[in-house]
Design a protein around this motif. Structure first.
Motif, short mmCIF file in Angstrom:
data_model
loop_
_atom_site.label_atom_id
_atom_site.label_comp_id
_atom_site.label_asym_id
_atom_site.label_seq_id
_atom_site.Cartn_x
_atom_site.Cartn_y
_atom_site.Cartn_z
N THR A 60 -9.04 13.81 8.96
CA THR A 60 -7.72 13.20 8.75
C THR A 60 -6.97 13.86 7.61
O THR A 60 -5.76 14.10 7.72
CB THR A 60 -7.85 11.69 8.47
OG1 THR A 60 -8.83 11.48 7.45
CG2 THR A 60 -8.24 10.93 9.72
N PHE A 61 -7.64 14.17 6.51
CA PHE A 61 -6.94 14.79 5.39
C PHE A 61 -6.54 16.23 5.72
O PHE A 61 -5.52 16.73 5.23
CB PHE A 61 -7.81 14.75 4.13
CG PHE A 61 -7.54 13.54 3.28
CD1 PHE A 61 -7.34 12.29 3.86
CD2 PHE A 61 -7.48 13.63 1.90
CE1 PHE A 61 -7.09 11.16 3.09
CE2 PHE A 61 -7.23 12.51 1.11
CZ PHE A 61 -7.02 11.28 1.71
N GLN A 210 -15.95 8.61 16.43
CA GLN A 210 -14.73 8.91 17.16
C GLN A 210 -14.35 10.38 17.02
O GLN A 210 -13.87 11.00 17.97
CB GLN A 210 -13.58 8.03 16.66
CG GLN A 210 -12.28 8.22 17.43
CD GLN A 210 -11.25 7.16 17.07
OE1 GLN A 210 -11.59 6.00 16.88
NE2 GLN A 210 -9.99 7.56 16.98
N GLY A 211 -14.58 10.94 15.84
CA GLY A 211 -14.21 12.33 15.60
C GLY A 211 -15.22 13.34 16.10
O GLY A 211 -14.99 14.55 15.99
N ALA A 212 -16.35 12.88 16.64
CA ALA A 212 -17.40 13.80 17.08
C ALA A 212 -17.14 14.40 18.45
O ALA A 212 -17.92 15.23 18.93
CB ALA A 212 -18.75 13.07 17.10
N ASP A 213 -16.06 13.98 19.10
CA ASP A 213 -15.64 14.56 20.39
C ASP A 213 -16.75 14.55 21.43
O ASP A 213 -16.99 15.53 22.13
CB ASP A 213 -15.15 16.00 20.19
CG ASP A 213 -13.91 16.08 19.32
OD1 ASP A 213 -13.07 15.16 19.40
OD2 ASP A 213 -13.78 17.04 18.55
N GLY A 214 -17.45 13.40 21.55
CA GLY A 214 -18.45 13.25 22.60
C GLY A 214 -19.81 13.82 22.29
O GLY A 214 -20.72 13.73 23.12
N SER A 254 1.75 6.39 2.97
CA SER A 254 3.02 6.15 3.65
C SER A 254 2.79 5.73 5.09
O SER A 254 1.67 5.80 5.62
CB SER A 254 3.86 7.43 3.62
OG SER A 254 3.32 8.41 4.50
N ALA A 255 3.87 5.32 5.77
CA ALA A 255 3.77 4.94 7.18
C ALA A 255 3.25 6.09 8.03
O ALA A 255 2.44 5.91 8.95
CB ALA A 255 5.13 4.47 7.69
N THR A 256 3.69 7.31 7.72
CA THR A 256 3.24 8.49 8.46
C THR A 256 1.75 8.72 8.23
O THR A 256 0.99 8.98 9.18
CB THR A 256 4.03 9.73 8.02
OG1 THR A 256 5.42 9.50 8.23
CG2 THR A 256 3.60 10.95 8.81
N GLY A 257 1.31 8.65 6.98
CA GLY A 257 -0.09 8.84 6.68
C GLY A 257 -0.96 7.77 7.32
O GLY A 257 -2.04 8.06 7.85
N GLN A 258 -0.50 6.54 7.28
CA GLN A 258 -1.26 5.44 7.87
C GLN A 258 -1.41 5.60 9.38
O GLN A 258 -2.43 5.21 9.97
CB GLN A 258 -0.60 4.11 7.54
CG GLN A 258 -0.69 3.72 6.06
CD GLN A 258 -2.12 3.44 5.64
OE1 GLN A 258 -2.76 2.53 6.13
NE2 GLN A 258 -2.63 4.24 4.71
N LYS A 259 -0.41 6.19 10.01
CA LYS A 259 -0.47 6.41 11.46
C LYS A 259 -1.59 7.40 11.81
O LYS A 259 -2.34 7.20 12.77
CB LYS A 259 0.87 6.92 11.97
CG LYS A 259 0.94 7.11 13.47
CD LYS A 259 2.34 7.54 13.91
CE LYS A 259 2.41 7.72 15.42
NZ LYS A 259 3.78 8.14 15.85
N VAL A 260 -1.71 8.46 11.01
CA VAL A 260 -2.76 9.45 11.23
C VAL A 260 -4.13 8.81 11.01
O VAL A 260 -5.07 9.03 11.79
CB VAL A 260 -2.57 10.66 10.29
CG1 VAL A 260 -3.75 11.61 10.37
CG2 VAL A 260 -1.28 11.41 10.66
N ALA A 264 -7.39 7.90 13.80
CA ALA A 264 -8.76 8.37 13.62
C ALA A 264 -9.77 7.22 13.58
O ALA A 264 -10.97 7.46 13.50
CB ALA A 264 -8.85 9.18 12.33
N GLY A 265 -9.28 5.97 13.61
CA GLY A 265 -10.17 4.83 13.63
C GLY A 265 -10.28 4.07 12.31
O GLY A 265 -11.03 3.09 12.24
N PHE A 266 -9.56 4.52 11.29
CA PHE A 266 -9.59 3.79 10.01
C PHE A 266 -8.82 2.49 10.11
O PHE A 266 -7.82 2.40 10.84
CB PHE A 266 -8.98 4.65 8.89
CG PHE A 266 -9.85 5.80 8.45
CD1 PHE A 266 -10.83 5.60 7.48
CD2 PHE A 266 -9.69 7.05 8.99
CE1 PHE A 266 -11.64 6.65 7.07
CE2 PHE A 266 -10.50 8.11 8.58
CZ PHE A 266 -11.47 7.91 7.63
N GLY A 267 -9.27 1.49 9.36
CA GLY A 267 -8.56 0.23 9.30
C GLY A 267 -7.55 0.24 8.17
O GLY A 267 -7.53 1.13 7.31
#
Length: 269
Positions: A60-61, A210-214, A254-260, A264-267
């Motif tokens: 995410t970062f 979620q980020g392990a792509d299967g 920010s709203a943009t950062g929170q969307k990303v 990724a599955g973060f709360g």
């Protein structure tokens, strides 16, 4: 000694020059330091900073960094990803860093208590554990009880690492005695051992699955709600560019950062 030269002293850093994307001050959430005064984000961020961030934030970062730089060609960021406790040790030993993003509040508190953090860190995300298993779940694992069997090779994070502290909490909540064959210094190391087949199961964050792509499957369990990790971010007192450091910190929240982060599955924090 220059910042570039000093950065070579950080042994565990996974450093990459990444792009960054800025937000306007209206993007910053309530409680952010952006309050109408002119900041780096108002005029186009410039300069260079190093962000130390928990291993679970790498994907995410990296995305947030690229977006921020695309909007601000005069700004650049280097990232160092590792276990939060290892990053704290590096900072305490003088490693050059401008921003620290921790996977728990305890490790951030270590910096604040030694006067290494500037101002008050802000929470930006939460995360919970999940059991990572090989695709198809060949061991038939359904919960923590199944991890105690002698036929299951389990890996977890070491106790000082945020995912290790969370593991201890869910273990206590479930009343089980987990006996991992290995305790790792970062959640990505735990995930890597499951992905490579060196372990049958590992306790990682839902975002890692979620980020392990299967490459792994995830097994949720009820006790995970007993160990919700809160992620804070803050500017470090020794930052050579505190304005840009604050701009990136604000962008993450920010709203943009929170969307990303949410994708990724973060709360929410």
């Amino acid at each position: 000694m220059s910042r570039r030269s000093r950065s070579l002293l950080v042994p565990l850093a996974v450093v990459a020059a990444l792009g960054l994307s800025a937000c306007s001050t209206t993007d910053a959430p309530a409680g952010s330091s952006s309050s109408g005064s002119t900041t780096a984000t108002d005029r186009g961020a410039t300069g260079s900073i190093t962000v130390f961030a928990a291993a679970s934030l790498q994907q995410t970062f990296t995305t947030l960094g690229k977006d921020f730089e695309l909007a601000n060609p005069g700004a650049s960021i280097e990232f160092s990803f590792a276990g939060s406790s290892d990053l704290v040790t590096q900072i305490q030993n003088g490693a050059p860093a401008d921003v620290f993003a921790s996977a728990d509040e305890a490790n951030m508190a270590k910096l604040s208590s030694t006067d290494l953090a500037s101002g008050s860190p802000r929470d930006f995300a939460t995360n919970v554990l999940e059991i990572a298993v090989a695709p198809g779940n060949p061991k038939g694992i359904t919960g923590l009880d199944d991890l105690t069997g002698s036929g299951v090779q389990l890996v977890t994070c070491a106790a000082p690492v945020p995912c290790g502290a969370a593991t201890a909490k869910v273990e206590s909540a479930a009343g089980v005695d987990l006996r991992p064959v290995s305790e790792e210094q970062s959640v990505t190391d735990v995930l890597g051992k499951v992905e490579s087949g060196q372990a049958d199961a590992g306790l990682v964050y839902v975002t890692d699955v979620q980020g392990a792509d299967g490459k792994v499957d995830g097994v949720p369990f009820d006790e995970s709600s007993k160990a919700v990790n809160t992620y804070p971010i803050g500017v470090l007192k020794e930052s050579e560019d505190p304005e840009l450091a604050q701009a990136f910190s604000d962008y993450v929240r920010s709203a943009t950062g929170q969307k990303v982060l949410a994708a990724a599955g973060f709360g929410k924090p």
